[in-house]
Design a protein around this motif. Sequence first.
Motif, PDB file in Angstrom:
ATOM      1  N   VAL A  10      -6.064   7.964  -5.864  1.00 15.72           N
ATOM      2  CA  VAL A  10      -5.512   7.553  -7.160  1.00 15.72           C
ATOM      3  C   VAL A  10      -4.513   8.573  -7.684  1.00 15.72           C
ATOM      4  N   LEU A  11      -4.893   9.836  -7.684  1.00 16.50           N
ATOM      5  CA  LEU A  11      -4.026  10.840  -8.293  1.00 16.50           C
ATOM      6  C   LEU A  11      -2.790  11.126  -7.448  1.00 16.50           C
ATOM      7  N   SER A  12      -2.899  11.056  -6.126  1.00 18.39           N
ATOM      8  CA  SER A  12      -1.705  11.247  -5.300  1.00 18.39           C
ATOM      9  C   SER A  12      -0.761  10.053  -5.430  1.00 18.39           C
ATOM     10  N   THR A  13      -1.308   8.859  -5.638  1.00 17.70           N
ATOM     11  CA  THR A  13      -0.457   7.693  -5.885  1.00 17.70           C
ATOM     12  C   THR A  13       0.253   7.831  -7.227  1.00 17.70           C
ATOM     13  N   LYS A  14      -0.446   8.341  -8.219  1.00 24.92           N
ATOM     14  CA  LYS A  14       0.203   8.602  -9.502  1.00 24.92           C
ATOM     15  C   LYS A  14       1.340   9.603  -9.335  1.00 24.92           C
ATOM     16  N   GLN A  15       1.123  10.658  -8.576  1.00 32.05           N
ATOM     17  CA  GLN A  15       2.183  11.631  -8.329  1.00 32.05           C
ATOM     18  C   GLN A  15       3.388  10.979  -7.658  1.00 32.05           C
ATOM     19  N   MET A  16       3.131  10.054  -6.728  1.00 32.46           N
ATOM     20  CA  MET A  16       4.229   9.372  -6.045  1.00 32.46           C
ATOM     21  C   MET A  16       5.014   8.487  -7.005  1.00 32.46           C
ATOM     22  N   SER A  17       4.328   7.843  -7.916  1.00 30.76           N
ATOM     23  CA  SER A  17       5.011   7.043  -8.929  1.00 30.76           C
ATOM     24  C   SER A  17       5.914   7.916  -9.780  1.00 30.76           C
ATOM     25  N   GLU A  18       5.397   9.059 -10.208  1.00 30.61           N
ATOM     26  CA  GLU A  18       6.190   9.979 -11.031  1.00 30.61           C
ATOM     27  C   GLU A  18       7.371  10.547 -10.248  1.00 30.61           C
ATOM     28  N   ARG A  19       7.176  10.778  -8.973  1.00 28.13           N
ATOM     29  CA  ARG A  19       8.237  11.349  -8.126  1.00 28.13           C
ATOM     30  C   ARG A  19       9.379  10.366  -7.889  1.00 28.13           C
ATOM     31  N   THR A  20       9.055   9.084  -7.685  1.00 29.07           N
ATOM     32  CA  THR A  20      10.071   8.097  -7.292  1.00 29.07           C
ATOM     33  C   THR A  20      10.548   7.193  -8.423  1.00 29.07           C
ATOM     34  N   GLY A  21       9.766   7.111  -9.500  1.00 33.25           N
ATOM     35  CA  GLY A  21      10.102   6.210 -10.591  1.00 33.25           C
ATOM     36  C   GLY A  21       9.636   4.788 -10.378  1.00 33.25           C
ATOM     37  N   VAL A  22       8.951   4.509  -9.278  1.00 29.79           N
ATOM     38  CA  VAL A  22       8.418   3.169  -9.038  1.00 29.79           C
ATOM     39  C   VAL A  22       7.142   2.982  -9.857  1.00 29.79           C
ATOM     40  N   HIS A  42       0.851  -1.186   0.000  1.00 27.98           N
ATOM     41  CA  HIS A  42       0.000   0.000   0.000  1.00 27.98           C
ATOM     42  C   HIS A  42       0.884   1.232   0.000  1.00 27.98           C
ATOM     43  N   VAL A  43       0.474   2.246  -0.743  1.00 27.83           N
ATOM     44  CA  VAL A  43       1.180   3.527  -0.748  1.00 27.83           C
ATOM     45  C   VAL A  43       0.483   4.473   0.225  1.00 27.83           C
ATOM     46  N   TYR A  44      -0.754   4.828  -0.074  1.00 30.14           N
ATOM     47  CA  TYR A  44      -1.597   5.594   0.847  1.00 30.14           C
ATOM     48  C   TYR A  44      -2.777   4.707   1.250  1.00 30.14           C
ATOM     49  N   ILE A  45      -3.068   4.674   2.552  1.00 28.57           N
ATOM     50  CA  ILE A  45      -4.129   3.792   3.026  1.00 28.57           C
ATOM     51  C   ILE A  45      -4.716   4.360   4.319  1.00 28.57           C
ATOM     52  N   VAL A  80       1.529  10.626   4.541  1.00 28.18           N
ATOM     53  CA  VAL A  80       2.589  11.634   4.539  1.00 28.18           C
ATOM     54  C   VAL A  80       3.487  11.383   3.331  1.00 28.18           C
ATOM     55  N   ALA A  81       3.387  12.252   2.335  1.00 24.24           N
ATOM     56  CA  ALA A  81       4.052  12.017   1.053  1.00 24.24           C
ATOM     57  C   ALA A  81       5.562  11.880   1.201  1.00 24.24           C
ATOM     58  N   ASP A  82       6.200  12.741   1.971  1.00 29.75           N
ATOM     59  CA  ASP A  82       7.666  12.687   2.092  1.00 29.75           C
ATOM     60  C   ASP A  82       8.122  11.375   2.722  1.00 29.75           C
ATOM     61  N   GLU A  83       7.367  10.871   3.681  1.00 29.22           N
ATOM     62  CA  GLU A  83       7.717   9.575   4.294  1.00 29.22           C
ATOM     63  C   GLU A  83       7.639   8.453   3.269  1.00 29.22           C
ATOM     64  N   ILE A  84       6.578   8.428   2.480  1.00 38.39           N
ATOM     65  CA  ILE A  84       6.410   7.372   1.483  1.00 38.39           C
ATOM     66  C   ILE A  84       7.477   7.489   0.398  1.00 38.39           C
ATOM     67  N   ALA A  85       7.793   8.693  -0.019  1.00 35.52           N
ATOM     68  CA  ALA A  85       8.825   8.882  -1.035  1.00 35.52           C
ATOM     69  C   ALA A  85      10.172   8.348  -0.555  1.00 35.52           C
ATOM     70  N   ILE A 127      -2.432  14.884   3.564  1.00 37.75           N
ATOM     71  CA  ILE A 127      -3.269  15.901   4.205  1.00 37.75           C
ATOM     72  C   ILE A 127      -3.219  17.192   3.395  1.00 37.75           C
ATOM     73  N   GLY A 128      -4.393  17.758   3.140  1.00 40.77           N
ATOM     74  CA  GLY A 128      -4.458  18.981   2.368  1.00 40.77           C
ATOM     75  C   GLY A 128      -4.388  18.780   0.870  1.00 40.77           C
ATOM     76  N   TRP A 129      -4.411  17.522   0.421  1.00 42.59           N
ATOM     77  CA  TRP A 129      -4.304  17.269  -1.019  1.00 42.59           C
ATOM     78  C   TRP A 129      -5.444  17.936  -1.775  1.00 42.59           C
ATOM     79  N   SER A 130      -6.642  17.950  -1.165  1.00 44.07           N
ATOM     80  CA  SER A 130      -7.791  18.586  -1.811  1.00 44.07           C
ATOM     81  C   SER A 130      -8.760  19.084  -0.753  1.00 44.07           C
ATOM     82  N   ASN A 131      -9.407  20.208  -1.028  1.00 43.40           N
ATOM     83  CA  ASN A 131     -10.472  20.711  -0.164  1.00 43.40           C
ATOM     84  C   ASN A 131     -11.839  20.162  -0.564  1.00 43.40           C
ATOM     85  N   ASP A 132     -11.867  19.400  -1.656  1.00 39.08           N
ATOM     86  CA  ASP A 132     -13.104  18.810  -2.144  1.00 39.08           C
ATOM     87  C   ASP A 132     -13.309  17.473  -1.418  1.00 39.08           C
TER      88      ASP A 132
END
Length: 336
Positions: A98-110, A24-27, A41-46, A75-80
Amino acid sequence: MDSVQSVTGPIAPAQLGVTLPHEHVYINMTRTTPQDGYLNVADEIATELDLFVAAGGSTLIDMTNGELSDYAAPIGWSNDQRAMQQNPDTGSRSVANVLSTKQMSERTGVQIILGTGHYYGKYLDANWFDRNSTNKIADYLVQDLMDEIPGTGVRAGVIGEIASDLSHISALEERSFRAAARASRETGAMVSTHAATFPTGLAQLEIMEEEGVDPSRVVIGHADTVKSVDYSLELLKRGAFVEFDCLMTCRVGGEIVRPQIDRRIAYLQAVIEAGYAERILLSQDICARSNLRTLGGPGYTFVLQEFRAIAVEAGIDPDILRSISTDNPRAAVFGA
């Protein structure tokens, strides 16, 4: 299948590489694990995924299903609020997840492949299941796989984790399994399950076989939490993949827990000696902050590092271990 969808596009079999088949990336598991079961926490996962890449890893299959995706984003990814929540109409993963996981893939190359489906009883919305027939639920899963997870432009690549969590499968859970089976039969997608502590993977497999799914398209998860290797051997005899994926229990507070790892290595030796080396999968199932490497857990690297070293020391062929992390996930995802 000649390709599988990742969050950034299709992957061919040769591109899969070293793969963790159940992570799991975000759960969000705070409904049952309020103190620890929230990865957001994006930085921790990265940092954790960067360690995975440094250890030779390529691909991660993210089994966060619809229920576990609720607010499962930084946290704070979206106000919606609707974007942050599981889709109330289709039951799909939240847009934010979904979209934050995609961003993490692009950030890390995984390379990250998403699952689609539903969790177990305590997480299920009975009213939603009552409003939707089993075939309609299957249609939503097919949509996630073949069109998009609504509002994301991203497709799921596998079905899972489809869950039951007790010694029996409830009526709602059975409908979830039957819907998953029908979606698998229509799309050819692999189904990965959650069957913890109790040997309910046999009943899960029986339901899916009743629906016409070939056992070779089924991965029974958490088999290492059932304290009998005979259970794993029976599943293997019936043609399913067996996943020892709760290796997060083998490193706690920065320390190796030898009773946990030694039992799993003994099980692994037994199934290899029985001739099933090609149908075993290994993963950590990172699903809590305490599981992160930087916080004393196994992180996404334990299978490739400590577990592999201890298994080789115990006499398991390193070539078999390499194959378990490369060839076996490829066979499970794409079809042997």
